[in-house]
Design a protein around this motif. Structure first.
Motif, PDB file in Angstrom:
ATOM      1  N   ALA A 170       5.016   3.068  19.095  1.00  0.00           N
ATOM      2  CA  ALA A 170       4.687   4.264  18.316  1.00  0.00           C
ATOM      3  C   ALA A 170       4.771   3.989  16.819  1.00  0.00           C
ATOM      4  O   ALA A 170       4.068   4.620  16.026  1.00  0.00           O
ATOM      5  CB  ALA A 170       5.624   5.408  18.695  1.00  0.00           C
ATOM      6  N   LEU A 171       5.613   3.038  16.425  1.00  0.00           N
ATOM      7  CA  LEU A 171       5.757   2.710  15.007  1.00  0.00           C
ATOM      8  C   LEU A 171       4.664   1.766  14.532  1.00  0.00           C
ATOM      9  O   LEU A 171       4.391   1.695  13.327  1.00  0.00           O
ATOM     10  CB  LEU A 171       7.124   2.070  14.748  1.00  0.00           C
ATOM     11  CG  LEU A 171       8.317   3.011  14.513  1.00  0.00           C
ATOM     12  CD1 LEU A 171       8.569   3.893  15.727  1.00  0.00           C
ATOM     13  CD2 LEU A 171       9.574   2.205  14.181  1.00  0.00           C
ATOM     14  N   ARG A 172       4.058   1.063  15.458  1.00  0.00           N
ATOM     15  CA  ARG A 172       3.065   0.057  15.085  1.00  0.00           C
ATOM     16  C   ARG A 172       1.624   0.510  15.308  1.00  0.00           C
ATOM     17  O   ARG A 172       0.710  -0.066  14.725  1.00  0.00           O
ATOM     18  CB  ARG A 172       3.319  -1.237  15.860  1.00  0.00           C
ATOM     19  CG  ARG A 172       4.652  -1.901  15.506  1.00  0.00           C
ATOM     20  CD  ARG A 172       4.749  -3.281  16.047  1.00  0.00           C
ATOM     21  NE  ARG A 172       6.020  -3.918  15.719  1.00  0.00           N
ATOM     22  CZ  ARG A 172       6.302  -4.527  14.564  1.00  0.00           C
ATOM     23  NH1 ARG A 172       5.381  -4.559  13.605  1.00  0.00           N
ATOM     24  NH2 ARG A 172       7.473  -5.081  14.349  1.00  0.00           N
ATOM     25  N   GLN A 173       1.422   1.513  16.144  1.00  0.00           N
ATOM     26  CA  GLN A 173       0.056   1.971  16.400  1.00  0.00           C
ATOM     27  C   GLN A 173      -0.533   2.559  15.115  1.00  0.00           C
ATOM     28  O   GLN A 173       0.044   3.464  14.523  1.00  0.00           O
ATOM     29  CB  GLN A 173       0.038   3.026  17.513  1.00  0.00           C
ATOM     30  CG  GLN A 173      -1.365   3.435  17.892  1.00  0.00           C
ATOM     31  CD  GLN A 173      -1.409   4.343  19.099  1.00  0.00           C
ATOM     32  OE1 GLN A 173      -2.450   4.526  19.694  1.00  0.00           O
ATOM     33  NE2 GLN A 173      -0.278   4.921  19.464  1.00  0.00           N
ATOM     34  N   MET A 174      -1.691   2.050  14.691  1.00  0.00           N
ATOM     35  CA  MET A 174      -2.268   2.398  13.400  1.00  0.00           C
ATOM     36  C   MET A 174      -3.055   3.707  13.498  1.00  0.00           C
ATOM     37  O   MET A 174      -4.272   3.720  13.614  1.00  0.00           O
ATOM     38  CB  MET A 174      -3.172   1.269  12.902  1.00  0.00           C
ATOM     39  CG  MET A 174      -3.394   1.288  11.414  1.00  0.00           C
ATOM     40  SD  MET A 174      -1.878   0.980  10.462  1.00  0.00           S
ATOM     41  CE  MET A 174      -1.543  -0.731  10.857  1.00  0.00           C
ATOM     42  N   ILE A 175      -2.350   4.818  13.431  1.00  0.00           N
ATOM     43  CA  ILE A 175      -2.982   6.131  13.510  1.00  0.00           C
ATOM     44  C   ILE A 175      -3.270   6.643  12.106  1.00  0.00           C
ATOM     45  O   ILE A 175      -2.361   6.806  11.301  1.00  0.00           O
ATOM     46  CB  ILE A 175      -2.079   7.122  14.270  1.00  0.00           C
ATOM     47  CG1 ILE A 175      -1.970   6.691  15.732  1.00  0.00           C
ATOM     48  CG2 ILE A 175      -2.609   8.545  14.157  1.00  0.00           C
ATOM     49  CD1 ILE A 175      -1.068   7.544  16.572  1.00  0.00           C
ATOM     50  N   GLY A 176      -4.560   6.850  11.828  1.00  0.00           N
ATOM     51  CA  GLY A 176      -4.954   7.327  10.502  1.00  0.00           C
ATOM     52  C   GLY A 176      -5.128   6.236   9.467  1.00  0.00           C
ATOM     53  O   GLY A 176      -5.401   6.527   8.298  1.00  0.00           O
ATOM     54  N   GLY A 177      -4.947   4.985   9.847  1.00  0.00           N
ATOM     55  CA  GLY A 177      -5.095   3.879   8.904  1.00  0.00           C
ATOM     56  C   GLY A 177      -3.770   3.446   8.309  1.00  0.00           C
ATOM     57  O   GLY A 177      -2.759   4.149   8.419  1.00  0.00           O
ATOM     58  N   PRO A 178      -3.751   2.274   7.649  1.00  0.00           N
ATOM     59  CA  PRO A 178      -2.500   1.720   7.104  1.00  0.00           C
ATOM     60  C   PRO A 178      -1.785   2.646   6.126  1.00  0.00           C
ATOM     61  O   PRO A 178      -0.572   2.788   6.176  1.00  0.00           O
ATOM     62  CB  PRO A 178      -2.974   0.432   6.417  1.00  0.00           C
ATOM     63  CG  PRO A 178      -4.241   0.079   7.102  1.00  0.00           C
ATOM     64  CD  PRO A 178      -4.893   1.377   7.450  1.00  0.00           C
ATOM     65  N   ARG A 179      -2.536   3.287   5.228  1.00  0.00           N
ATOM     66  CA  ARG A 179      -1.898   4.143   4.228  1.00  0.00           C
ATOM     67  C   ARG A 179      -1.203   5.336   4.876  1.00  0.00           C
ATOM     68  O   ARG A 179      -0.045   5.637   4.561  1.00  0.00           O
ATOM     69  CB  ARG A 179      -2.944   4.625   3.217  1.00  0.00           C
ATOM     70  CG  ARG A 179      -2.378   5.556   2.151  1.00  0.00           C
ATOM     71  CD  ARG A 179      -3.458   5.986   1.158  1.00  0.00           C
ATOM     72  NE  ARG A 179      -2.946   6.956   0.203  1.00  0.00           N
ATOM     73  CZ  ARG A 179      -2.821   8.253   0.444  1.00  0.00           C
ATOM     74  NH1 ARG A 179      -3.178   8.736   1.631  1.00  0.00           N
ATOM     75  NH2 ARG A 179      -2.336   9.064  -0.471  1.00  0.00           N
ATOM     76  N   ALA A 180      -1.921   6.010   5.776  1.00  0.00           N
ATOM     77  CA  ALA A 180      -1.339   7.177   6.447  1.00  0.00           C
ATOM     78  C   ALA A 180      -0.154   6.774   7.310  1.00  0.00           C
ATOM     79  O   ALA A 180       0.852   7.492   7.374  1.00  0.00           O
ATOM     80  CB  ALA A 180      -2.398   7.876   7.298  1.00  0.00           C
TER      81      ALA A 180
END
Length: 280
Positions: A170-180
């Motif tokens: 859950a901490l590594r899944q890129m939801i919304g892109g790196p910045r988000a």
């Protein structure tokens, strides 16, 4: 409370070897009324609860008092008008938020997502866009608003105590892109400093874990006699577990997973390191 009370009455009826029609006779009602009571769909009148307990032979000390206390709490909660009544259509989410609003403590296990109470608006929007057509902006913003308002329970004079165990994914899944995602992790780390919030991360290196079946929430209440309620929200259905033995089993599962997870302090440092390592 209603579902929990209904489950108890159902168990007493089945133990007495009676069907719903026989139970309804003592209430001078149709079997449909008993069915609705056992599902927690209607308010419970004290005379009905007393009559059913007498019919079922429920005479254990304190049992009737406990049931009547739950019935009173349920009636009071039905009268309460929280913000979710006008913000959401009737359904499992509205029912869950109503229970979360009066809960004393929440224990949550999450496999792939940051818990809803900890999500930033950008993270929420990314999830909403995946679930709702992008051209339905109003629906997306409504979902974000509902989740944001739920987060008010983390603050105030009597904040909800939350203990979350989150799988590393859950901490590594890129939801919304790196910045988000970096912003989300930093927000999570800030929340972890709050006295009413404990977060543990279950790292990949822990190997096989006990909670592989899916995410769940355990809600605990302050009222005497209130059994923990377990909520599991799937893609097409919502499941509730409200029996004492069943909820105890999920509590044990949660406790075992905590034991193999990083401590809150190490989880904070771990989250900070993942956030720093995310590139644009």
């Amino acid at each position: 409370m209603a579902r929990q009370l209904g489950n108890q009455l159902l168990g007493f009826r089945e133990a007495a070897g009676l069907n719903q029609t026989q139970a309804a006779e003592v209430l001078s009602a149709q079997a449909a009324k008993v069915a609705k009571m056992e599902r927690g769909w209607v308010p419970f009148r004290d005379p009905d609860v007393i009559a059913l307990c007498q019919l079922y032979g429920v005479d254990a000390p304190g049992t009737l008092e406990s049931l009547l206390r739950l019935a009173k709490l349920d009636r009071e909660r039905r009268k309460a008008k929280g913000w979710w009544v006008t913000s959401l259509t009737p359904g499992s989410l509205r029912e869950y938020i109503a229970m979360e609003d009066v809960a004393l403590r929440l224990r949550t296990w999450q496999l792939a997502l940051i818990p809803g109470l900890f999500q930033t608006p950008e993270y929420m929007r990314a999830l909403a866009v995946a679930a709702v057509s992008p051209d339905r902006i109003e629906e997306i913003e409504r979902l974000v608003d509902v989740r944001s308002r739920r987060q008010q329970r983390l603050h105030g004079d009597n904040p909800l105590r939350v203990h979350a165990v989150i799988w590393e994914a859950a901490l590594r899944q890129m939801i919304g892109g790196p910045r988000a995602m970096r912003q989300q992790l930093r927000h999570l780390c800030e929340l972890m400093e709050a006295p009413n919030i404990d977060v543990q991360v279950l790292p990949f290196r822990a190997g096989v874990h006990s909670c592989g079946g899916g995410p769940f929430n355990i809600l605990s209440f302050a009222e005497e006699g209130a059994v923990d309620v377990v909520h599991m929200d799937g893609l097409r259905s919502t499941n509730w577990v409200e029996g004492a033995e069943e909820s105890a089993a999920y509590t044990e599962l949660f406790t075992r997973t905590c034991a193999t997870s990083l401590s809150p302090y190490d989880s904070l440092r771990f989250g900070e390191s993942i956030a720093k390592g995310m590139n644009e």
